[in-house]
Write a protein that holds these residues in place. Sequence first.
Motif, short mmCIF file in Angstrom:
data_model
loop_
_atom_site.label_atom_id
_atom_site.label_comp_id
_atom_site.label_asym_id
_atom_site.label_seq_id
_atom_site.Cartn_x
_atom_site.Cartn_y
_atom_site.Cartn_z
N SER A 167 -12.67 9.23 5.11
CA SER A 167 -12.03 10.55 4.99
C SER A 167 -10.60 10.52 5.52
N GLY A 168 -10.38 9.82 6.65
CA GLY A 168 -9.04 9.76 7.23
C GLY A 168 -8.02 9.11 6.31
N LEU A 169 -8.40 7.99 5.70
CA LEU A 169 -7.49 7.29 4.81
C LEU A 169 -7.30 8.04 3.49
N ILE A 170 -8.37 8.67 3.00
CA ILE A 170 -8.25 9.46 1.77
C ILE A 170 -7.31 10.63 1.98
N GLN A 171 -7.41 11.31 3.11
CA GLN A 171 -6.52 12.45 3.38
C GLN A 171 -5.07 12.00 3.51
N THR A 172 -4.84 10.83 4.08
CA THR A 172 -3.48 10.28 4.14
C THR A 172 -2.94 10.03 2.74
N TYR A 173 -3.77 9.45 1.89
CA TYR A 173 -3.38 9.18 0.51
C TYR A 173 -3.04 10.47 -0.23
N ILE A 174 -3.90 11.48 -0.10
CA ILE A 174 -3.68 12.75 -0.80
C ILE A 174 -2.41 13.43 -0.31
N PHE A 175 -2.19 13.44 1.00
CA PHE A 175 -1.03 14.11 1.58
C PHE A 175 0.26 13.56 1.02
N PHE A 176 0.42 12.24 1.02
CA PHE A 176 1.69 11.66 0.61
C PHE A 176 1.80 11.48 -0.90
N THR A 229 0.83 -1.21 0.00
CA THR A 229 0.00 0.00 0.00
C THR A 229 0.87 1.25 0.00
N CYS A 230 1.88 1.28 0.88
CA CYS A 230 2.78 2.43 0.93
C CYS A 230 3.54 2.59 -0.39
N MET A 231 3.94 1.47 -0.98
CA MET A 231 4.64 1.51 -2.26
C MET A 231 3.75 2.09 -3.36
N SER A 232 2.48 1.73 -3.34
CA SER A 232 1.57 2.22 -4.38
C SER A 232 1.30 3.71 -4.22
N ILE A 233 1.31 4.21 -2.99
CA ILE A 233 1.03 5.62 -2.76
C ILE A 233 2.15 6.51 -3.28
N ILE A 234 3.40 6.14 -2.99
CA ILE A 234 4.52 6.99 -3.38
C ILE A 234 5.29 6.46 -4.58
N GLY A 235 5.07 5.19 -4.93
CA GLY A 235 5.86 4.57 -5.98
C GLY A 235 5.58 5.10 -7.37
N ASP A 236 4.32 5.48 -7.64
CA ASP A 236 3.99 5.98 -8.97
C ASP A 236 4.74 7.27 -9.30
N HIS A 245 12.40 3.06 -3.03
CA HIS A 245 12.99 2.34 -1.90
C HIS A 245 13.90 3.22 -1.05
N ARG A 246 14.45 4.26 -1.65
CA ARG A 246 15.32 5.14 -0.89
C ARG A 246 14.52 5.95 0.14
N TYR A 247 13.30 6.34 -0.23
CA TYR A 247 12.49 7.19 0.65
C TYR A 247 11.36 6.44 1.34
N LEU A 248 11.21 5.15 1.04
CA LEU A 248 10.13 4.38 1.63
C LEU A 248 10.21 4.28 3.16
N PRO A 249 11.38 4.05 3.77
CA PRO A 249 11.41 3.97 5.24
C PRO A 249 10.86 5.23 5.91
N PHE A 250 11.19 6.39 5.36
CA PHE A 250 10.73 7.64 5.95
C PHE A 250 9.27 7.91 5.62
N LEU A 251 8.94 7.93 4.33
CA LEU A 251 7.58 8.25 3.91
C LEU A 251 6.60 7.14 4.28
N GLY A 252 7.04 5.89 4.20
CA GLY A 252 6.17 4.77 4.56
C GLY A 252 5.80 4.79 6.03
N THR A 253 6.77 5.08 6.89
CA THR A 253 6.50 5.15 8.32
C THR A 253 5.53 6.28 8.63
N LEU A 254 5.75 7.45 8.02
CA LEU A 254 4.84 8.57 8.25
C LEU A 254 3.45 8.28 7.70
N THR A 255 3.37 7.55 6.60
CA THR A 255 2.06 7.18 6.06
C THR A 255 1.29 6.33 7.05
#
Length: 230
Positions: free
Chosen positions: A206-215, A61-68, A75-85
Amino acid sequence: MDFVITVGSFVLEIPQSVVNWLGLCVILCVLLVIWGKKFEKADPTQAPKGIVLMVEMLYNTCMSIIGDNLKEKTHRYLPFLGTLTMMMAMSNLLGLLGLQPPTSNLSVNVTLALMMFLLIQYNGIRKGGLLARMKELTEPMFFLTPLNIIGELALPISLSLRLFGNILAGSIIMALVYYMMTSFMPFGALGYLFTPLLHAYFDIFSGLIQTYIFFTLASFFLSEQVCEGE
């Protein structure tokens, strides 16, 4: 209820939202350690199940949010952005437990947005140096420099205010619904037939959608600095 620390004449008041965020940090750290040990013991020849399967789903899920946006840089930014997601998703769901979501506090959202802003600017400067980054702000024409600067500063403002407005609005509406239910008891008890639907929308959807939009937005602007040549 805020958390108050008093030492003599010094009084430190910590908002409940910040306390909840710090509590989530501790919980997620413990979970990540446990999940990491589960992965170390997992048999790669067997189909994942249980906790390992759940964590793989979170990873995908985290990969799909930022991977596109970040592509092979993901993979370089996944530990940081994935954890915050995961942190933001968990915090947005706290309303289901009757707790104040940390993201309903503007200071929390501004801090997260500034982290994204500084990460983007750091990579922009790291890519070609400070002068090259400043030159980018003057393109394609010098007289557009003020607009380019405003555009850069608009990112943390829009990220923080969008998240703050949506999460706070949901918290206020649910608080008003429960207040009206208690005011019109015993007939107000009928409201419990509808509150699960309201929670499903304001806290989960709404909570999950806002998380998706933010990242998604944060990773898009970051990709302009780290994936520019692609």
